[in-house]
Each structure stands twice: as structure tokens, then as C-alpha cells.
Design a protein around this motif. Sequence first.
Motif, PDB file in Angstrom:
ATOM      1  N   ASN A 512      -7.930 -27.093  40.362  1.00 28.90           N
ATOM      2  CA  ASN A 512      -9.076 -26.504  41.045  1.00 28.90           C
ATOM      3  C   ASN A 512     -10.328 -27.329  40.771  1.00 28.90           C
ATOM      4  N   LEU A 513     -11.403 -26.922  41.441  1.00 34.90           N
ATOM      5  CA  LEU A 513     -12.704 -27.477  41.116  1.00 34.90           C
ATOM      6  C   LEU A 513     -13.241 -26.767  39.876  1.00 34.90           C
ATOM      7  N   GLY A 514     -13.817 -27.523  38.969  1.00 35.89           N
ATOM      8  CA  GLY A 514     -14.389 -26.938  37.764  1.00 35.89           C
ATOM      9  C   GLY A 514     -15.882 -27.181  37.713  1.00 35.89           C
ATOM     10  N   PHE A 515     -16.653 -26.108  37.471  1.00 38.06           N
ATOM     11  CA  PHE A 515     -18.106 -26.211  37.469  1.00 38.06           C
ATOM     12  C   PHE A 515     -18.650 -25.798  36.105  1.00 38.06           C
ATOM     13  N   LEU A 516     -19.668 -26.507  35.646  1.00 37.50           N
ATOM     14  CA  LEU A 516     -20.234 -26.240  34.331  1.00 37.50           C
ATOM     15  C   LEU A 516     -20.787 -24.827  34.231  1.00 37.50           C
ATOM     16  N   SER A 517     -21.281 -24.305  35.357  1.00 34.36           N
ATOM     17  CA  SER A 517     -21.892 -22.973  35.339  1.00 34.36           C
ATOM     18  C   SER A 517     -20.887 -21.866  35.073  1.00 34.36           C
ATOM     19  N   ASP A 518     -19.590 -22.153  35.169  1.00 34.84           N
ATOM     20  CA  ASP A 518     -18.562 -21.137  34.962  1.00 34.84           C
ATOM     21  C   ASP A 518     -18.265 -20.885  33.483  1.00 34.84           C
ATOM     22  N   TYR A 519     -18.818 -21.696  32.581  1.00 32.36           N
ATOM     23  CA  TYR A 519     -18.399 -21.633  31.187  1.00 32.36           C
ATOM     24  C   TYR A 519     -19.604 -21.494  30.256  1.00 32.36           C
ATOM     25  N   ILE A 520     -19.309 -21.039  29.062  1.00 42.24           N
ATOM     26  CA  ILE A 520     -20.299 -21.062  27.985  1.00 42.24           C
ATOM     27  C   ILE A 520     -20.217 -22.440  27.340  1.00 42.24           C
ATOM     28  N   LEU A 521     -21.315 -23.158  27.362  1.00 45.53           N
ATOM     29  CA  LEU A 521     -21.306 -24.546  26.909  1.00 45.53           C
ATOM     30  C   LEU A 521     -22.182 -24.739  25.678  1.00 45.53           C
ATOM     31  N   GLN A 522     -21.785 -25.701  24.913  1.00 46.41           N
ATOM     32  CA  GLN A 522     -22.588 -26.151  23.787  1.00 46.41           C
ATOM     33  C   GLN A 522     -23.217 -27.481  24.180  1.00 46.41           C
ATOM     34  N   LYS A 523     -24.526 -27.546  24.132  1.00 45.72           N
ATOM     35  CA  LYS A 523     -25.225 -28.773  24.509  1.00 45.72           C
ATOM     36  C   LYS A 523     -25.497 -29.609  23.276  1.00 45.72           C
ATOM     37  N   ARG A 524     -25.408 -30.908  23.479  1.00 46.61           N
ATOM     38  CA  ARG A 524     -25.634 -31.825  22.364  1.00 46.61           C
ATOM     39  C   ARG A 524     -26.424 -33.033  22.841  1.00 46.61           C
ATOM     40  N   ILE A 525     -27.477 -33.329  22.133  1.00 51.87           N
ATOM     41  CA  ILE A 525     -28.228 -34.548  22.389  1.00 51.87           C
ATOM     42  C   ILE A 525     -27.839 -35.554  21.325  1.00 51.87           C
TER      43      ILE A 525
END
Length: 813
Positions: A512-525
Motif C-alpha cells: 500500500n501507500l504509506g504516509f507519515l501522518s498515519d503514524y506516531i513518529l519520533q523526530k530526530r535532528i
Amino acid sequence: MLLFKKLSFLAAILLFSQFANAQTGSIKGTVTDQETKEVIPGVNVGIENTTQGAATNAEGIFEITEVAPGNYTLVISAVGYAQKELMVSVNANQTTTADVALTKMYTELQEVEIIGRSEQSYETDVSYASTKVATRLKDVPQAISYVSKELIADKQAYRVNDVVENISGINQFSYYNDFTIRGFRSEQELINGKRVINLFGPQTLLANLERVEVIKGPASAVFGNASPGGTMNRVTKKPLADDRKAISFTTGSFNTLRSTLDFTGPLNEDKTLLYRLNVAYENSDSFRDLQQFNSLMIAPSISFLPTDKTRLNFDLVVTKYDGRLDRGQPIFGASAGTDLNSTPISFAIGAANDYHETDVVYGTLALNHEFTDNLSFNASYMRYGFQEDLLEHRTSNSFAVDSLGNEIPSLMGIRIGTRERERINDNVSTYFVWETNTGDVEHKIVAGYDFIQSIQPEGSAAAGSSSGAIYRTRDGGLAQYDPENPQNYYFGDNGNPVPNVPHFNLENPEYNLGFLSDYILQKRIYAPERYYTQGIYLQDQIKWNRLQLLLGVRQSFYTDVINYQQADESTELQQKFLPRLGVVYGITDQINLYGTYTESFQPQNPTDLQPENGGPFDPLEGQMIEFGAKGKFFQDRLSVNIAAYNINNKNKLVPVLGTDSLEQRGAEESKGIELDINGQVNRNLSLTANYAYNEAKITKSDDESLIGTIKENAPRHSGGFFANYAFYNNALNGLNINVGGNFVTERNTFEQTLQLPGYMVWDAGLSYKMNKVKVSFTLDNVFDKTHWVGGYSYVRLYPGTPRNYLMSVAYTF
């Protein structure tokens, strides 16, 4: 009437041209090697003080036509040979025979490989990187294996992974630029002896490479940071003094479309300015689901030779890659038993909109200047830049669990990741070479300094789901599932805990198509990073009669900049004194015996030193003792090298299964025997063959059950061969037939219960050259053998390519 006049005028011109030609003669001859008596193609033969000349063809023959009668001086020159002059007399209506024998000059190119080599075989005579100076491979007290561009062309190879099977003691660890050398996973990559970024992604293209060589065992005394098993060096093509142009087009299995261009020659009449241009393009799919390759490489090179004492070369390589990052084949989890065929070898996990884009640009400027016949100076600088843009749905290195915490072996945990980053490497190398004698003893002394730095600038970032905390909790967070406290988790209709990213069903896959908005994400700089290494070194190559010594020492300084570009920036210094001792003794003119002792030093990657990865960790340190023999046979056309070695290494980092963390292993030992054969048995038969026996064991570990076990992806036996037979001067003239094969025995993975089986794969091909056109056909994996070239665990295996074909048409002019 007008037509009659035109025809009469044309006839007069033809008669005059025939009369004029009748008053000229020609010069024809064959150029051979003084030692081997073999013909030399690509030799420049010119008439002094004129523009007339020719180059020898594949049979070593040249012919200069329409030469006015008189006495002339022929100037014969070729890369790697001493220039020769020959007096000839030309008579009208006659052909003057001028056969010439040239003498090899191994020191002509001095220390820096400024212009290309003249050899056109599977054999390479000289190494530059192993000792910093041009040294015959037979005289280097360390095993060096290689593949030449001629072998690359005959195999229709396009990436480095296509040719490592032709180098003893090396096999793939994965699909990336990731190899096992003498039982140790490779840690460093070099281009023309300069450090580059170890790319975890697209494989290196071969179109602009002269050869791929592997310096076996530790090479820290030469390069500073280096892996204990060996260092791979990729040597780029350099300009030639004679005009050569080639274009090829290739098609084949998996919708493959490839094209290459290789142009080289002089830019001015006196041949003090030379150029080379290599271009490669590929658009192809793969036997692996979702995977594709879109690559473009442009590689111009310029050599400037203003005098016979000064040489300057500039290389630029621009590569753009657009595809996906193949994380390998997952199979059912261990609770279902070990079945490598539980999923097809084509099977890959991911989303339909995953992508991996990389841009690599590097430029090199190299200078060689001879102050006197005995003293020279070399300096080079390379900047290597890498940019990456990645979106992927990949394994979380674990399988789904049910409400009781039991593994569901057919459902794979998935994590999503996106990453944008840049990294830049700078290399500076400077050294003097002084050749002198003390009585009957010859010395070649090298003294130098080098500086290497790697920077990750501001602006790199990533976002993704965690590999460990993959289940959604009722407080809106993520955590590993705890069957003792099910009330803390959400459950789906199937009664199992709900993952952050939906599990991938290995039995019924959906892309399927996967979108970042569908998940709980951890951001890292990614914080800016910088580390650099410096080294001062001294080396003396000593020769007395048949005895040669190589004595080298290096003081290496490695500096990691902590909190780079921040207010609390600081540095952490690691240093190491690195000796090198080698002995070579010529028992005959064709056979040398050698022995060597050398050490390795490799600080851990700064990223791996972070506490979240389990760090900090101590550097890798190792020692090697090696003995061997190197010989030249069949009139010096065929090289045979055999080596026996013992390597000890400590502080290796290995992954902690089920996590992204690392741990340090106590000590490892590798010992074995290797054999390499390269060159020509005769004019018709070219051959490369190799065999390696390697026993790489874990000797110290906190986990006592691992002590004595064979290391990961380190086969006990491996080998291969490739033979090409060319037909000359008969009805089959222009036809080439080749056959090859390689085998690898079983290998361990990071999972104690999972072992990869051994395999034997056969390849075959043929080509036909008519005038300037060459048509080639290659069939790889002739018997369609299912095999795995490497692997980590149940979630990441790397199957080899099934039976496939390539067809190409090449035109040279």
C-alpha cells in the motif's frame, strides 16, 4: 558537353592521385614486449617532426602509409614502457619493415597514477596504493588481489558486487557496499587510495574504474584507519596518450537498459594535455519486489604533463541514484522453524511510495613533480560529498506478538523511517620519495603526512517509528508489549495488540501507500559531526641482490569533535603507533617468497559511540602475520600468488538482536590460505581463478556460548574462476567464448539458529568482434541455482540473482 568536362576532370584527379601515391612508400611493423615477447596493442608510433603516425592494433601491428621516400626517425612510445627511437629508410612503392621490442619501465609513472596503463589483460603488474610508490606486485610483501577492467568488460559486470567473486577471501555481507574480507566485515573504502564515506546503500558502478584491488590484512601503516581483514581500493580510469573511443548499449533480464561511453586521447599535438570521459546510465528493475535501479554517472578526467618532470591530474565523478533501499528477504520467525523458502527470494517488504535518492560528487587533484632523478614530491586532495533522501517501510527486526506475548512468525513488525542528510570527506596526502644507495644496497624512502576529515553539516534530520516500542498504549504513547499488563494497550479485532505501523503479512502481502501522518513518529535532528585523523609516516624499501625489506612506521592521531559547533565543543584524541615489517626474497627471477607483520587501528564510527546505540566503545585493534609466494609464469603473462595468514582482532561491534543497539565483542581470530591466478596462459586463453580457506572464530565474548563459533558471513571455503578463449587467424576469428563459476560454503548469521547454505553458481558467455563492432551475450546463473549471498537474521536475508541474461553491442572508433 559539360558532363563530359566534369568526368574528364575527375579522371585526371584520380590519375594524378594514383601517380602521386605511386611515388610513396609505407612503414609496417610489430611491437612486442622485450621480456615476454608478447605483442603490445595501443602503442603510439610516429615519424619525428611530422604529423604522420599510427597506433598498434590488437595484434600489435602498425602501418603508416603514404610516406614520401627518405630517411626518418620513428618514435615509439607506450604507457609503462621506455620510449624508443628507430631509424628507417622509405623507398617509393615499397613497404619498410620496422619491428620493435620495448622495455618495461615500472617507475615511469612514479608514485601517482597520473595517466592510464597500457596493459589489456586480466593481469596487473604494479600497485601504487599498497606502498605509496609504484611497486611491482611481486615485490610487495603483502597479498593484493584485484580485477582489471578487461575482466569487468568480459563479464559484462556493472557493479562492484558483480566482481568480488573473482577475488580470493572476499564475499558479500549484504546488497550494499558491505563485504567480508578474510572473515572480517569491511569498515573502510578507498578511491585512488583516498578515504570515502562507507555508503550503506547503492552499489558502486564500475564504468569508470580501471581496476578493483583489495589490500589483504591490516593496512593502517599506510592509510591510518583500516579494517583488520583488508581494504578495498577502487582505481579510476586515467587519460591515455592515444585516441580511443567506445560506446556500448546493453539490454537484458529485468527490463535492463544500460549504456556506457568511454572517450580518451590527447587534446593538443604534443600530447601534454590528455582527457578521459566516462559516462554510464542504467534503468532496470530487479528480481526483487519493488526494487529498481536508476543511475547516471558522469566522470571527466584531465591530465596535464607540461614537462617530463611534472604531472598533474584532475578527476571529477558525479553520480545520481534513484531507487529503493533493499533491506533483504524476510522469512518466517524462528518459532516456525528455519525455512529459507518460507517466502520467495523475490519477496521484499515496503510501501509502494518508498524511495531512496542519493547524490555523490567527488573530485581529486593530484600532483607529481621530480626535483631530480632521485627526489620527487607528491600531493593530492580529494573532496567527497554524499547527499541522501530516504523514505522506507522496513522491518523492526522483530515479529508480531499476540495478546499472550507469543511470537506470530508470519507477521513482521514494521517501522517507517525518513532521512535527509549530507556528509563530506576531505583527504590531503603529501609525501616525498628519495631514491639512494648505500654501497650495493638500494633505498626508496617515503616520508609523508596525510589529513582526513569527515563532516556532517547542520541540516540533517530524520523521523520515524521506533523499532522497539512498536505498540500503541492507551495514554497515547508507544511501548513494547507487556503481556502482564494488557490493560495498558489497545487491541484490534483479532484480539492482538495494535502496532504503531501495521504488521506486514508474510503470507498475504499488500503493498500500500504509506504516509507519515498515519503514524506516531519520533523526530530526530542529526547534530553536526566532525572527526579527523592525521598521520606522519616513514617507509624504506631496501633492496640488496635478491633480498628486499619493507620497513614502515606511522604515528596516527584520531580526533573526535564532541558537540561540534556547539558552545561546549570539545575534542577526544586517540592515537596509535603502527609498525610494518615486510621481507621479500627472490628464489628465482620468476618466484619471490615473502613474509610480513602489520597492525590495524580503527576507531568506531562516531554515530556508534552515542549512548543510545550502546556506546561509547573502544577502537578496533588487530595484528597480522602473513607468509606467501608470488610467481610469474608463461613468459611472465600469468601471475600466481599464494598466502597464509593469521589475524587477531579485538573490540568488534555487533548488533543486539531485536534492537538498534550495539555491543562490543572481546576478540576474534582469522587464519587461512588464499590463492589467486591472473593473466594469460597463451595468446588465446585468459584466466582468473581464486580459492580461499578461512577459519574466522570468536575467541573472547561475554556470552561464553559464542566462544569458538565461526563468525558471521565468514565461509570456510570460497573460490571462483573465469576463463575466456579468443579465436585468432581462422574461420572463427573474432569469436570469444567464456565460462565462469564461484562457490561459497555455508555461513553463520547473527542468529545462532540460522545458517545460510553453501552454493555453486555457473556463468557463461560469448562475444563476436567484427571490425569495430562487438556483440556480447552473457548468461549468469546458468542452472538457476537458488542461493543467498549474505544475511543478518530471519528478518534480513540477501538472495542471489536467479538465471538472467545480458546482451550488448559495443562500437570502438
